[in-house]
Structures are given as structure tokens and as C-alpha cells.
Design an enzyme around this catalytic site. Structure first.
Site, mmCIF file in Angstrom:
data_model
loop_
_atom_site.group_PDB
_atom_site.id
_atom_site.type_symbol
_atom_site.label_atom_id
_atom_site.label_comp_id
_atom_site.label_asym_id
_atom_site.label_seq_id
_atom_site.Cartn_x
_atom_site.Cartn_y
_atom_site.Cartn_z
ATOM 1 N N TYR A 35 39.697 45.642 51.514
ATOM 2 C CA TYR A 35 39.050 46.928 51.743
ATOM 3 C C TYR A 35 40.114 47.987 52.003
ATOM 4 C CZ TYR A 35 34.920 49.737 51.939
ATOM 5 O OH TYR A 35 33.950 50.657 51.620
ATOM 6 N N HIS A 40 47.109 51.284 53.558
ATOM 7 C CA HIS A 40 47.588 50.157 52.744
ATOM 8 C C HIS A 40 48.352 50.673 51.523
ATOM 9 C CE1 HIS A 40 43.894 48.257 54.624
ATOM 10 N NE2 HIS A 40 44.842 47.405 54.966
ATOM 11 N N GLN A 64 42.076 34.172 62.268
ATOM 12 C CA GLN A 64 42.499 35.208 63.216
ATOM 13 C C GLN A 64 41.324 35.949 63.837
ATOM 14 O OE1 GLN A 64 44.763 37.435 60.106
ATOM 15 N NE2 GLN A 64 43.910 39.274 61.069
ATOM 16 N N VAL A 179 49.136 56.062 58.861
ATOM 17 C CA VAL A 179 48.541 57.080 57.983
ATOM 18 C C VAL A 179 47.223 57.516 58.617
ATOM 19 C CG1 VAL A 179 47.583 57.540 55.689
ATOM 20 C CG2 VAL A 179 49.643 56.138 55.923
#
Length: 286
Positions: A35, A40, A64, A179
Site C-alpha cells: 500500500y 515509499h 510483526q 515525507v
């Protein structure tokens, strides 16, 4: 011509890597749970600038996630992710099934001690064991020269760097800046869970950190006062529930009472049911 493909097996990845190595090409790796967003993409862009070939792993890693966490609802959209990767000039997306990554009778895990006890590690038992195990497996499968991680997950970045050092991985770990959206919210795949109102309220994370930075810049050195400033800003928002506000040494991640050198100020806050994190590093002027 830019060649790109999505593959699903370890065998195929290793075959590709073998061919690239024969040609003497350098390889960058970006590990993701999919996603993908602009955060990314910035990692992939950086990797493609610095390496001949780029591999992006897209794998929602089950080990995780805790018992009550969002494994089943975590957003998955491989077609969209693949398009973003191709546009960012990645060469290969590795999108395995869980059974490809983990044997049913798996008995080996990677655990980094010390650095994982506070911050997210304290609130998510077993989380970093899962992260370190999957990342070390991806490092062994892809054998990259460099691997790229976002600074938004500051604890994860510190833990991965330590794991690489301790286990002698011949890989350079590259940390890349957070970001943000135009209004300051840190990009996250979990932002999609927020309602319109919650999305607005989530701005309290960045606002609180800005306030903290202001008083630090003016000379405040006591952690308690900085923590209180952050808390006051967040608690103005009805749907916000503080998970933690931590001020720790940038390297050891151990709590500090008075700021005398580089510190990480990190927060985790629930907005409604969605857990968001944000942070910044502050270097005290000598």
C-alpha cells in the site's frame, strides 16, 4: 529499456540476483508491507539513483503483528503497488505468500536486545523480533549492497542498523527523511483508516512536535517540560489518545532527563482506533 517484473518465489529472486551479479551490477533493496505512498516512493527513487538495480519487497509480515493488531485489515493492493514501483524505476517487486517466507515448523528468529525495549517495542511485544527476522531473511534472499529505510520509523532504523552491525551483513543501511502531506501529516499506509474528521485531528502530532522544537530551539533542556508541551497540544483533540511521548538518546534510545546532545523526540498517538507515529531528531548546539 527499463525491464520490470513482479515475482513471487525466492527461487526466482535468487536467479535474477545471480544474473545481475554476473554483470557486476549494484543492487538496492526497499522493504515494504505494500500500500505504497510517496514516502515509499522517495525510498525507491533514492535507491534507483544510487544503484544499478532496485528490488522492492511487498510483504505484509504476519510475525510483526500483535494479537489485537491490524494484520487482517492492513491494506493490500499489489497491482497499484507494482505500478508505483515501475514508475519509480524499480526493476523487481518480490511479493511472496507467507508460506513462501516461513516454514510451518520455523524455529529461528532474530532478536535485537536493548534498543527494542522502549518506544514502540515496549507497546508492541514481539514486534521487532518479527521485523528483524523478516528483514534478515530478505537480506539473505536479495543480498543487496544498500537497503533503504524511512526515518519515520526511527526505532526500526536504529534496530536494523544494529542488527546489520552485529550479524556482519555486508550491507549499507540508508536512512531517508520523513515525507509529509502539505499540511504536515507524516505519510503512512495507516492514514487510509482515518475518517475525514480524524484526518484533520491527526495534525496534532506534527503540531505538537513543532511546539517542542520551538522551545528546544529557545534553550529548554528538561525532558519533562518538552513532554508536557507535546501532551498539552495533543490533548486538545478529543479523539486523540497518547500511547507514548519519549525523549531518548539518538544512538542508544535510552531515556534522557536533560538534553545535552543529540536526542530523538518520538510520539505514538491513537486517533480514534488508528495508531500513528511521528518524530524528529534534535541536535543541541555546543
Amino acid at each position: 529499456m527499463h525491464k520490470f517484473k513482479v515475482i513471487h518465489t525466492i527461487k526466482e529472486v535468487r536467479q535474477c540476483i545471480k544474473e545481475w551479479r554476473k554483470e557486476g551490477l549494484s543492487i538496492g533493496l526497499v522493504t515494504t508491507m505494500g500500500y505504497l505512498h510517496e514516502g515509499h516512493k522517495s525510498l525507491i527513487d533514492r535507491a534507483s539513483e544510487e544503484n544499478d538495480k532496485v528490488v522492492v519487497s511487498v510483504f505484509v509480515n504476519p510475525i510483526q503483528f500483535g494479537a489485537n493488531e491490524d494484520l487482517n485489515t492492513y491494506p493490500r493492493y499489489i497491482e497499484r503497488d507494482a505500478k508505483i514501483c515501475e514508475e519509480a524505476r524499480a526493476n523487481l517487486v518480490f511479493n511472496p505468500e507467507s508460506k513462501e517466507m516461513y516454514f510451518e515448523d520455523a524455529a529461528t528468529y532474530v532478536n535485537v536486545e536493548g534498543l527494542t525495549t522502549g518506544l514502540c517495542g515496549a507497546k508492541r511485544p514481539g514486534h521487532f523480533r518479527g521485523v528483524c527476522t523478516v528483514v534478515s531473511k530478505l537480506f539473505n534472499i536479495v543480498t543487496p549492497d544498500k537497503a533503504y529505510f524511512g526515518e519515520k520509523d526511527a526505532q526500526q532504523l536504529a534496530v536494523i542498523k544494529r542488527m546489520v552491525k552485529d550479524l556482519n551483513f555486508n550491507i549499507e543501511i540508508v536512512g531517508c527523511p520523513i515525507v509529509r502531506e502539505k499540511d504536515g501529516l507524516a505519510k503512512s499506509s495507516r492514514n487510509t483508516y482515518l475518517s475525514v474528521r480524524e484526518r484533520e485531528e491527526a495534525l496534532c502530532l506534527n503540531k505538537s512536535l513543532k511546539k517542542a522544537k520551538e522551545i528546544l530551539t529557545k534553550g529548554e533542556t528538561y525532558s519533562d517540560k518538552i513532554r508536557k508541551t507535546i501532551e498539552e497540544e495533543i490533548t486538545k483533540v478529543p479523539s486523540a489518545k497518547i500511547d507514548y511521548i519519549e525523549i531518548v538518546d539518538s544512538l542508544s534510545l535510552s531515556p534522557v532527563e536533560k538534553i545535552e546532545k543529540s536526542v530523538l523526540i518520538a510520539i505514538a498517538v491513537y486517533i480514534g482506533k488508528t495508531r500513528l507515529i511521528d518524530n524528529f531528531t534534535f541536535e543541541k548546539e555546543k
